[in-house]
Design an enzyme around this catalytic site. Structure first.
Site, PDB file in Angstrom:
ATOM      1  N   SER A 413      42.940  58.738  12.645  1.00 56.93           N
ATOM      2  CA  SER A 413      41.896  59.055  11.668  1.00 56.93           C
ATOM      3  C   SER A 413      42.222  60.318  10.876  1.00 56.93           C
ATOM      4  O   SER A 413      41.515  60.615   9.912  1.00 56.93           O
ATOM      5  CB  SER A 413      40.539  59.188  12.365  1.00 56.93           C
ATOM      6  OG  SER A 413      40.661  59.766  13.618  1.00 56.93           O
ATOM      7  N   HIS A 434      42.772  52.221   9.408  1.00 59.28           N
ATOM      8  CA  HIS A 434      41.794  53.102  10.039  1.00 59.28           C
ATOM      9  C   HIS A 434      40.451  52.386  10.160  1.00 59.28           C
ATOM     10  O   HIS A 434      39.712  52.244   9.169  1.00 59.28           O
ATOM     11  CB  HIS A 434      41.659  54.407   9.230  1.00 59.28           C
ATOM     12  CG  HIS A 434      40.676  55.365   9.828  1.00 59.28           C
ATOM     13  ND1 HIS A 434      39.918  56.231   9.088  1.00 59.28           N
ATOM     14  CD2 HIS A 434      40.319  55.568  11.126  1.00 59.28           C
ATOM     15  CE1 HIS A 434      39.136  56.923   9.899  1.00 59.28           C
ATOM     16  NE2 HIS A 434      39.357  56.538  11.128  1.00 59.28           N
ATOM     17  N   GLU A 446      39.855  51.734   6.176  1.00 53.75           N
ATOM     18  CA  GLU A 446      40.727  52.486   5.264  1.00 53.75           C
ATOM     19  C   GLU A 446      42.157  52.000   5.482  1.00 53.75           C
ATOM     20  O   GLU A 446      42.651  52.010   6.612  1.00 53.75           O
ATOM     21  CB  GLU A 446      40.642  53.994   5.542  1.00 53.75           C
ATOM     22  CG  GLU A 446      39.367  54.633   5.005  1.00 53.75           C
ATOM     23  CD  GLU A 446      39.290  56.142   5.298  1.00 53.75           C
ATOM     24  OE1 GLU A 446      38.569  56.833   4.563  1.00 53.75           O
ATOM     25  OE2 GLU A 446      39.910  56.619   6.265  1.00 53.75           O
ATOM     26  N   ASN A 484      36.908  60.996   6.470  1.00 56.69           N
ATOM     27  CA  ASN A 484      36.848  62.130   7.391  1.00 56.69           C
ATOM     28  C   ASN A 484      37.142  63.444   6.682  1.00 56.69           C
ATOM     29  O   ASN A 484      36.662  64.499   7.100  1.00 56.69           O
ATOM     30  CB  ASN A 484      37.813  61.919   8.560  1.00 56.69           C
ATOM     31  CG  ASN A 484      37.214  60.982   9.597  1.00 56.69           C
ATOM     32  OD1 ASN A 484      36.006  60.755   9.607  1.00 56.69           O
ATOM     33  ND2 ASN A 484      38.041  60.421  10.454  1.00 56.69           N
TER      34      ASN A 484
END
Ligand code: 3HC
Length: 696
Positions: A413, A434, A446, A484
């Site tokens: 991540s 991801h 992702e 993130n």
């Protein structure tokens, strides 16, 4: 008898005048939406059925992959054109001969409303029904709120209309929304039912009474629906309309419904939700990739059977892939197997899955020790401990085992995927996939490409996402990728707010009122504080010493408070309920003191706008660095992975509406206060100066 279509267009509605049962066939690809030509064609066809003495009943059916999937959403930006859908649908119900809807695929929105106004409904077992208008910031606008309760009762109608959820044919049958399931040839079965109805009194849904609900129960229900909508206005309005069906005749109820529909159609919330709808589809289309063939993938290997690996395995098994999960120890493998079986057992327990389907899925997942058994896989995804060296060593190992052409994916991540790829002999075949936890539930994926990842590997990621029914966003490598990375900035800003005077529950409450399902501290407790702690420690050596750093989370971790799993984090948990903890309040106040800050009461709107400014600024930096290609990529990530309210359309869609200048002013103020890392993004400065918009 055909619809008024322009000469170059195929006819979208056709009347096949067979006697005694005629067929009206709608053929308007891709999803038979009721565009203006379809409405015109339907009205003409139904009038002809009325007129033609040879025709004694009619079946309403669709060509192509689905029954009518609703009104044409693309027309919502224009002023309504006649004939309007409610009039067409009323004409169907008023038809003097039995009308039977033959439903395959999805009968949604206006499509479901056509079915409701028909005199009977036959559906394929795989069909589904729904009134998803609230998901577009609307209420059903062609009788759905008035006819559905007449057919299935107030309570069930309230559930369907205000949630917008789809029901499968079997549930529709149970609810009374469908009369029969087809046993084979749908159209033939519908014709059969139409024949049976010839000469019988017509069963017009609009003429049925609705059993009213107790007034107190009704208002409690409406209040609960509004609360759950978290700021979205359509569900509450839809509930009011459904409840009205018990006291108003159809005509008056429909007039109220139409009024609300038109009002919401031009609302900001509906514009935002329509943007969200089209953006979710647009993300899958990447410039330069349209003609690139994806690689065939059927056999998938997953390394790591922890929470993430198990979720990914379930996602692939659900989509019909052949899955193999590997671990390093018998114990870890057995724990993973149990975790996976538990998820399926829960689904069986809640009625979402049959026991037979569970057994079938469990059979498609194999388990093994060590990576050597993965040599026949088309794709291998690692979901091991989030540590660069651990992942690099695994990829070195996999590279030696897997044949050329096998794609190697990492579920990291945050980590730099180029550094992971560089230890292999095939960096072109390495990609980030991801997933978000729980991976079998969360829609976002992702797809992270390095500078070396080839186009066909990215195309394979997109094609996998489609098969997994995920919403993919393709991005490039940076710390935390899109979601993130933005989340880290927004969390930091939330921590600054703590030091300045707010408490965790006040910040969470302000952001929950903004429309997030959970505030950042509640999320952090759910996810576990230890992961972010490990990351902070990893980044500590490279942190700019001038950067404003808040150490409250570190102190919580040092006290062994990792969130829900340890019974305490930003809150303490008793019986699963989060409660404000004086221990945390003291930590926060001490932190303010150490920094020499006088605490003040921070109003909710300041909390909301500071967080929004932090998100928008980081999103602009992501665009400046070409981590993603388009603003819509960021919006989709934030809505589908981080709970940014879809009725706001995502942060950049909303930024256009709020205005970039006030957002920039706020970012500048934060940069002055908070120092390095908070400088305004070039793109934000440029757009604010030129008056450009993210969505011109
Ligand atoms: N209007 C216009 N276009 C639509 C549409 C609609 N109602 N529904 C789907 N489309 C388009 C999509 O944008 C997409 O176009 P693209 O290929 O150019 O991107 C294409 O049809 C195929 O759609 P999907 O990619 O979503 O295909 P799927 O097979 O995955 O899903 C679906 C099909 C389940 C029908 C899904 O498209 C869907 O949920 N559509 C929306 C349904 C809906 O919200 N209906 C209610 C409309 S409002 C209404 O009816 C008001 C009424 O009460 C008056």
């Amino acid at each position: 008898m055909t619809a008024a279509a322009s000469p170059e267009q195929a006819e979208p509605v056709r009347l096949i005048p067979t006697a005694p049962v005629a067929v009206i066939e709608i053929d308007n690809p891709p999803v038979n939406a009721t565009s203006q030509t379809v409405r015109t064609g339907l009205l003409e066809a139904i009038r002809e059925v009325d007129r033609n003495p040879q025709i004694e009943a009619v079946v309403m059916a669709c060509a192509g992959r689905t029954f009518v999937a609703g009104a044409d959403i693309r027309e919502f930006g224009q002023s309504p054109r006649e004939p309007h859908l409610p009039d067409v649908i009323n004409a169907i119900e008023a038809c003097s001969k039995p009308v039977v809807a033959a439903i395959h695929g999805t009968a949604l929105g206006g499509g479901c409303e056509i079915a409701l106004a028909s005199h009977a409904r036959v559906a394929e077992p795989g069909a589904s029904f729904g009134l998803p208008e609230v998901k577009l910031g609307l209420v059903p606008g062609a009788g759905g709120t008035q006819r559905l309760p007449r057919l299935i009762g107030l309570e069930a109608a309230l559930d369907l209309v205000t949630s917008g959820r789809n029901v499968k044919a079997a549930e529709a049958l149970r609810l009374g929304l469908v009369d029969r399931l087809s046993s084979g040839d749908l159209r033939q079965d519908a014709i059969e039912l139409a024949r049976e109805l010839i000469g019988q009194p017509l069963r017009r849904t609009g003429e049925r009474p609705v059993a009213p609900m107790d007034a107190e129960a009704a208002s409690a229900k409406a209040a609960e629906i509004r609360r759950k909508a978290r700021g979205a206005e359509a569900p509450g309005k839809a509930a009011e309309l459904v409840l009205l069906s018990a006291s108003l005749p159809l005509k008056d109820g429909m007039a109220r419904e139409r009024e609300t529909f038109l009002e919401l159609r031009s609302s900001e919330q509906s514009a935002a939700l329509r943007h969200a709808f089209f953006a979710e589809r647009e993300v899958t289309r990447l410039p330069g990739l349209d003609s690139v063939e994806p690689r065939p993938v059927q056999k998938v290997g997953i390394v790591g059977a922890g929470t993430m690996g198990s979720g990914i395995a379930i996602a692939f098994a659900d989509a019909g892939f052949d899955v193999k999960v590997v671990e390093t120890s018998e114990q870890a493998l057995a724990a993973g197997q149990t975790r996976i079986a538990d998820v399926y057992d829960k689904q069986v327990g809640s009625g979402r899955l049959t026991a037979a389907a569970r057994d079938e899925r469990l059979r498609t997942i194999g388990y093994a020790l060590g990576t050597s058994s993965l040599s026949d896989r088309d794709l291998v995804i690692e979901a091991v401990f989030e540590d660069l060296e651990v992942k690099r060593s695994l990829f070195r190992d996999l590279d030696g085992i897997l044949p050329p052409g096998t794609i190697l994916a990492t579920n990291t991540s945050y980590l730099d995927i180029s550094l992971i790829a560089s230890v292999t002999s095939r960096p072109a075949d390495v990609v980030g996939l991801h997933f978000f936890s729980p991976a079998n539930v969360m829609k976002l994926l992702e797809i992270v490409r390095t500078d070396k990842t080839t186009a066909d590997v990215v195309a394979t990621g997109l094609s996998l996402a489609k098969r997994l029914r995920k919403i993919p966003v393709v991005c490039r490598v940076c710390d935390g990728f899109v979601g993130n990375r933005i989340l880290s900035r927004y969390r930091l800003q939330a921590e600054y707010l703590l030091e300045e005077g707010a408490l965790p529950h006040e910040i969470d409450a302000a952001l929950e009122a903004f429309g997030f399902p959970m505030g950042p501290f509640a999320v952090s407790d759910l996810a576990g504080l230890d992961i972010a702690w490990a990351r902070r420690k990893r980044l500590a050596p490279t942190r700019d010493p001038r950067e404003r750093y808040v150490d409250i989370a570190d102190r919580l971790c040092e006290a062994g408070r990792f969130g829900r799993k340890t019974g305490a984090g930003w809150y303490r948990y008793e019986g699963g309920k989060r409660e404000v903890d004086p221990f945390v309040t003291t930590l926060v106040e001490e932190s303010s003191q150490r920094r020499g800050l006088t605490r003040r009461r921070i109003p909710a709107d300041e909390i909301q706008s500071r967080i929004r400014a932090a998100i928008v600024n980081e999103a602009c930096k992501i665009l400046d660095e070409r981590i993603v290609e388009r603003p819509l990529d960021v919006d989709v990530v934030m809505m589908h992975g981080y709970g940014y309210p879809a009725w706001r359309g995502g942060p950049l869609f909303e930024a256009d509406r709020v205005g970039l200048q006030p957002i920039l002013a706020q970012v500048k103020e934060r940069a002055d206060q908070d120092g390095p890392g908070w400088e305004p993004a070039d793109g934000l400065v440029g757009c604010a100066a030129s008056g450009a918009k993210f969505y011109p």
